[in-house]
Scaffold this motif. Sequence first.
Motif, PDB file in Angstrom:
ATOM      1  N   PRO A  65       0.815  -1.210   0.000  1.00 24.10           N
ATOM      2  CA  PRO A  65       0.000   0.000   0.000  1.00 24.10           C
ATOM      3  C   PRO A  65       0.854   1.269   0.000  1.00 24.10           C
ATOM      4  O   PRO A  65       2.063   1.209   0.220  1.00 24.10           O
ATOM      5  N   ASN A  66       0.240   2.399  -0.243  1.00 22.53           N
ATOM      6  CA  ASN A  66       0.939   3.677  -0.168  1.00 22.53           C
ATOM      7  C   ASN A  66       1.571   3.841   1.209  1.00 22.53           C
ATOM      8  O   ASN A  66       0.956   3.522   2.211  1.00 22.53           O
ATOM      9  N   GLY A  67       2.826   4.310   1.212  1.00 21.96           N
ATOM     10  CA  GLY A  67       3.502   4.539   2.481  1.00 21.96           C
ATOM     11  C   GLY A  67       4.206   3.307   3.027  1.00 21.96           C
ATOM     12  O   GLY A  67       4.822   3.361   4.097  1.00 21.96           O
ATOM     13  N   ALA A  68       4.150   2.189   2.301  1.00 18.86           N
ATOM     14  CA  ALA A  68       4.743   0.930   2.792  1.00 18.86           C
ATOM     15  C   ALA A  68       6.273   0.971   2.817  1.00 18.86           C
ATOM     16  O   ALA A  68       6.904   0.266   3.595  1.00 18.86           O
ATOM     17  N   GLY A  69       6.861   1.795   1.949  1.00 18.60           N
ATOM     18  CA  GLY A  69       8.319   1.884   1.895  1.00 18.60           C
ATOM     19  C   GLY A  69       8.913   1.459   0.554  1.00 18.60           C
ATOM     20  O   GLY A  69      10.132   1.357   0.412  1.00 18.60           O
ATOM     21  N   LYS A  70       8.054   1.254  -0.442  1.00 23.97           N
ATOM     22  CA  LYS A  70       8.527   0.770  -1.747  1.00 23.97           C
ATOM     23  C   LYS A  70       9.487   1.763  -2.405  1.00 23.97           C
ATOM     24  O   LYS A  70      10.556   1.381  -2.862  1.00 23.97           O
ATOM     25  N   SER A  71       9.082   3.019  -2.458  1.00 24.53           N
ATOM     26  CA  SER A  71       9.939   4.021  -3.123  1.00 24.53           C
ATOM     27  C   SER A  71      11.244   4.210  -2.368  1.00 24.53           C
ATOM     28  O   SER A  71      12.306   4.386  -2.987  1.00 24.53           O
ATOM     29  N   THR A  72      11.168   4.167  -1.054  1.00 25.20           N
ATOM     30  CA  THR A  72      12.397   4.295  -0.260  1.00 25.20           C
ATOM     31  C   THR A  72      13.362   3.169  -0.628  1.00 25.20           C
ATOM     32  O   THR A  72      14.558   3.410  -0.869  1.00 25.20           O
ATOM     33  N   LEU A  73      12.844   1.969  -0.702  1.00 23.22           N
ATOM     34  CA  LEU A  73      13.671   0.815  -1.045  1.00 23.22           C
ATOM     35  C   LEU A  73      14.314   0.996  -2.423  1.00 23.22           C
ATOM     36  O   LEU A  73      15.525   0.806  -2.601  1.00 23.22           O
ATOM     37  N   ILE A  74      13.506   1.390  -3.373  1.00 24.19           N
ATOM     38  CA  ILE A  74      14.004   1.580  -4.732  1.00 24.19           C
ATOM     39  C   ILE A  74      15.012   2.726  -4.805  1.00 24.19           C
ATOM     40  O   ILE A  74      16.028   2.635  -5.489  1.00 24.19           O
ATOM     41  N   ASN A  75      14.737   3.793  -4.084  1.00 25.35           N
ATOM     42  CA  ASN A  75      15.663   4.921  -4.110  1.00 25.35           C
ATOM     43  C   ASN A  75      16.997   4.565  -3.459  1.00 25.35           C
ATOM     44  O   ASN A  75      18.041   5.096  -3.853  1.00 25.35           O
ATOM     45  N   ILE A  76      16.981   3.668  -2.500  1.00 25.26           N
ATOM     46  CA  ILE A  76      18.242   3.184  -1.923  1.00 25.26           C
ATOM     47  C   ILE A  76      18.981   2.334  -2.962  1.00 25.26           C
ATOM     48  O   ILE A  76      20.184   2.510  -3.181  1.00 25.26           O
ATOM     49  N   LEU A  77      18.263   1.445  -3.639  1.00 28.36           N
ATOM     50  CA  LEU A  77      18.895   0.639  -4.704  1.00 28.36           C
ATOM     51  C   LEU A  77      19.517   1.542  -5.757  1.00 28.36           C
ATOM     52  O   LEU A  77      20.611   1.288  -6.249  1.00 28.36           O
ATOM     53  N   ALA A  78      18.796   2.614  -6.095  1.00 25.74           N
ATOM     54  CA  ALA A  78      19.258   3.536  -7.143  1.00 25.74           C
ATOM     55  C   ALA A  78      20.409   4.414  -6.677  1.00 25.74           C
ATOM     56  O   ALA A  78      21.019   5.108  -7.485  1.00 25.74           O
ATOM     57  N   GLY A  79      20.679   4.408  -5.370  1.00 30.54           N
ATOM     58  CA  GLY A  79      21.725   5.279  -4.845  1.00 30.54           C
ATOM     59  C   GLY A  79      21.259   6.712  -4.654  1.00 30.54           C
ATOM     60  O   GLY A  79      22.069   7.621  -4.500  1.00 30.54           O
ATOM     61  N   LEU A  80      19.945   6.923  -4.648  1.00 27.69           N
ATOM     62  CA  LEU A  80      19.405   8.281  -4.509  1.00 27.69           C
ATOM     63  C   LEU A  80      19.101   8.632  -3.055  1.00 27.69           C
ATOM     64  O   LEU A  80      18.973   9.802  -2.715  1.00 27.69           O
ATOM     65  N   VAL A  81      18.936   7.595  -2.236  1.00 32.57           N
ATOM     66  CA  VAL A  81      18.679   7.800  -0.801  1.00 32.57           C
ATOM     67  C   VAL A  81      19.701   6.958  -0.048  1.00 32.57           C
ATOM     68  O   VAL A  81      19.981   5.821  -0.425  1.00 32.57           O
ATOM     69  N   LEU A  82      20.290   7.533   1.010  1.00 33.09           N
ATOM     70  CA  LEU A  82      21.266   6.801   1.807  1.00 33.09           C
ATOM     71  C   LEU A  82      20.555   5.949   2.842  1.00 33.09           C
ATOM     72  O   LEU A  82      19.670   6.424   3.545  1.00 33.09           O
ATOM     73  N   LYS A  83      20.976   4.692   2.941  1.00 36.15           N
ATOM     74  CA  LYS A  83      20.383   3.825   3.954  1.00 36.15           C
ATOM     75  C   LYS A  83      20.896   4.231   5.331  1.00 36.15           C
ATOM     76  O   LYS A  83      21.971   4.845   5.450  1.00 36.15           O
ATOM     77  N   LEU A 114       9.678  -4.234 -10.435  1.00 39.34           N
ATOM     78  CA  LEU A 114       8.728  -3.145 -10.555  1.00 39.34           C
ATOM     79  C   LEU A 114       7.891  -3.021  -9.299  1.00 39.34           C
ATOM     80  O   LEU A 114       7.607  -4.009  -8.630  1.00 39.34           O
ATOM     81  N   THR A 115       7.551  -1.796  -8.968  1.00 39.63           N
ATOM     82  CA  THR A 115       6.641  -1.578  -7.849  1.00 39.63           C
ATOM     83  C   THR A 115       5.258  -1.275  -8.416  1.00 39.63           C
ATOM     84  O   THR A 115       5.128  -0.702  -9.497  1.00 39.63           O
ATOM     85  N   THR A 116       4.274  -1.701  -7.674  1.00 39.47           N
ATOM     86  CA  THR A 116       2.906  -1.419  -8.091  1.00 39.47           C
ATOM     87  C   THR A 116       2.020  -1.571  -6.872  1.00 39.47           C
ATOM     88  O   THR A 116       2.410  -2.199  -5.901  1.00 39.47           O
ATOM     89  N   HIS A 117       0.861  -0.923  -6.898  1.00 37.47           N
ATOM     90  CA  HIS A 117      -0.095  -1.316  -5.874  1.00 37.47           C
ATOM     91  C   HIS A 117      -1.296  -2.026  -6.472  1.00 37.47           C
ATOM     92  O   HIS A 117      -2.301  -2.226  -5.816  1.00 37.47           O
ATOM     93  N   TYR A 118      -1.149  -2.426  -7.755  1.00 31.25           N
ATOM     94  CA  TYR A 118      -2.199  -3.217  -8.390  1.00 31.25           C
ATOM     95  C   TYR A 118      -1.831  -4.700  -8.368  1.00 31.25           C
ATOM     96  O   TYR A 118      -0.892  -5.124  -9.047  1.00 31.25           O
ATOM     97  N   LEU A 119      -2.581  -5.474  -7.634  1.00 30.44           N
ATOM     98  CA  LEU A 119      -2.315  -6.909  -7.541  1.00 30.44           C
ATOM     99  C   LEU A 119      -2.417  -7.582  -8.907  1.00 30.44           C
ATOM    100  O   LEU A 119      -1.585  -8.406  -9.275  1.00 30.44           O
ATOM    101  N   GLU A 120      -3.440  -7.184  -9.695  1.00 30.54           N
ATOM    102  CA  GLU A 120      -3.655  -7.843 -10.996  1.00 30.54           C
ATOM    103  C   GLU A 120      -2.444  -7.647 -11.901  1.00 30.54           C
ATOM    104  O   GLU A 120      -2.073  -8.526 -12.680  1.00 30.54           O
ATOM    105  N   GLU A 121      -1.846  -6.444 -11.794  1.00 37.12           N
ATOM    106  CA  GLU A 121      -0.708  -6.128 -12.633  1.00 37.12           C
ATOM    107  C   GLU A 121       0.475  -7.025 -12.267  1.00 37.12           C
ATOM    108  O   GLU A 121       1.131  -7.587 -13.139  1.00 37.12           O
ATOM    109  N   ALA A 122       0.721  -7.167 -10.986  1.00 37.63           N
ATOM    110  CA  ALA A 122       1.817  -8.013 -10.515  1.00 37.63           C
ATOM    111  C   ALA A 122       1.562  -9.457 -10.930  1.00 37.63           C
ATOM    112  O   ALA A 122       2.465 -10.166 -11.380  1.00 37.63           O
ATOM    113  N   GLN A 123       0.322  -9.840 -10.815  1.00 39.56           N
ATOM    114  CA  GLN A 123      -0.091 -11.198 -11.163  1.00 39.56           C
ATOM    115  C   GLN A 123       0.195 -11.495 -12.635  1.00 39.56           C
ATOM    116  O   GLN A 123       0.678 -12.551 -12.999  1.00 39.56           O
ATOM    117  N   GLU A 124      -0.104 -10.505 -13.474  1.00 37.43           N
ATOM    118  CA  GLU A 124       0.043 -10.684 -14.911  1.00 37.43           C
ATOM    119  C   GLU A 124       1.511 -10.677 -15.333  1.00 37.43           C
ATOM    120  O   GLU A 124       1.913 -11.412 -16.230  1.00 37.43           O
TER     121      GLU A 124
END
Length: 229
Positions: A43-61, A193-203
């Motif tokens: 869901p929104n606020g779960a931490g997905k973007s933070t995780l990705i931004n750390i992978l990308a080197g845009l946010v320091l862990k 990829l991050t998504t909050h659509y289950l169907e999309e992840a499923q597909e």
Amino acid sequence: MNAIEIRGLRKTYAAQGNQAPKDALNGVDLDIPQGSIFGLLGPNGAGKSTLINILAGLVLKTQGQVKIWGFDQDSNPRQSRASIGVMPQELHLDPFFSPRGALEMQAGLYGVARGDRQTDTILQLIGLSDKADAHARSLSGGMRRRLLLGKALVHNPHVLVLDEPTAGVDIELRNMLWANVRKLNAQGMTIILTTHYLEEAQEMCDEIAIINHGAVVVQDTTQNLLGRL
Ligand code: ADP
Ligand code: ADP
């Protein structure tokens, strides 16, 4: 080998003004298999973007270990950065660059030698060959998104990350993005990829991790996961 290995990853955003510090990631452990299309769901606020931004080197862990393609972010920052490309969520582009200029600039930033650049191939992949020399200002939202995908590919990374690639996107562009994702994956690229659509992840995804409140709640193959629902 896993494309990504994350152990004990924590991120606390510093306090701002009268806002308390925020624990966005609370000890994430995650292995992402090489060659997979992997979905980060939550869901929104779960931490997905933070995780990705750390992978990308845009946010320091704050704490923990991150390995990209076997390269530890702390001890091998250059190689780990070279192994990953990220298509961000925001449609920000430098208004002074054409698509070709933006791709060349990005290739330069990654130290890709002129002779090794795949600018025309990438323009073709993202359907912008006709717009190669157009002003960034004249690009539609969909074109900008496609250009951001192209920028993530200039250094031919092992791992491609797409942050909510289909949020607010029409069906035509979504289909084009998915076709490109499948094509790149078939060529051996690991896709996250991050998504909050289950169907999309499923597909789209072979494997899924569900993130909530800054931790991985469950990780499994899409097939097993759906069998459990
Ligand atoms: P998601 O991508 O799953 O929606 P985020 O990683 O964006 O989640 O956010 C996780 C938590 O961290 C949220 O509570 C969010 O408000 C907070 N957060 C994100 N970015 C910042 C920031 N720059 N400063 C403070 N808090 C932040
Ligand atoms: P929008 O104005 O809705 O943002 P887009 O910029 O996404 O539109 O798309 C403009 C046109 O380009 C659409 O007709 C779309 O089908 C087409 N298009 C999208 N992707 C590709 C591609 N990879 N190759 C060729 N044409 C494409």
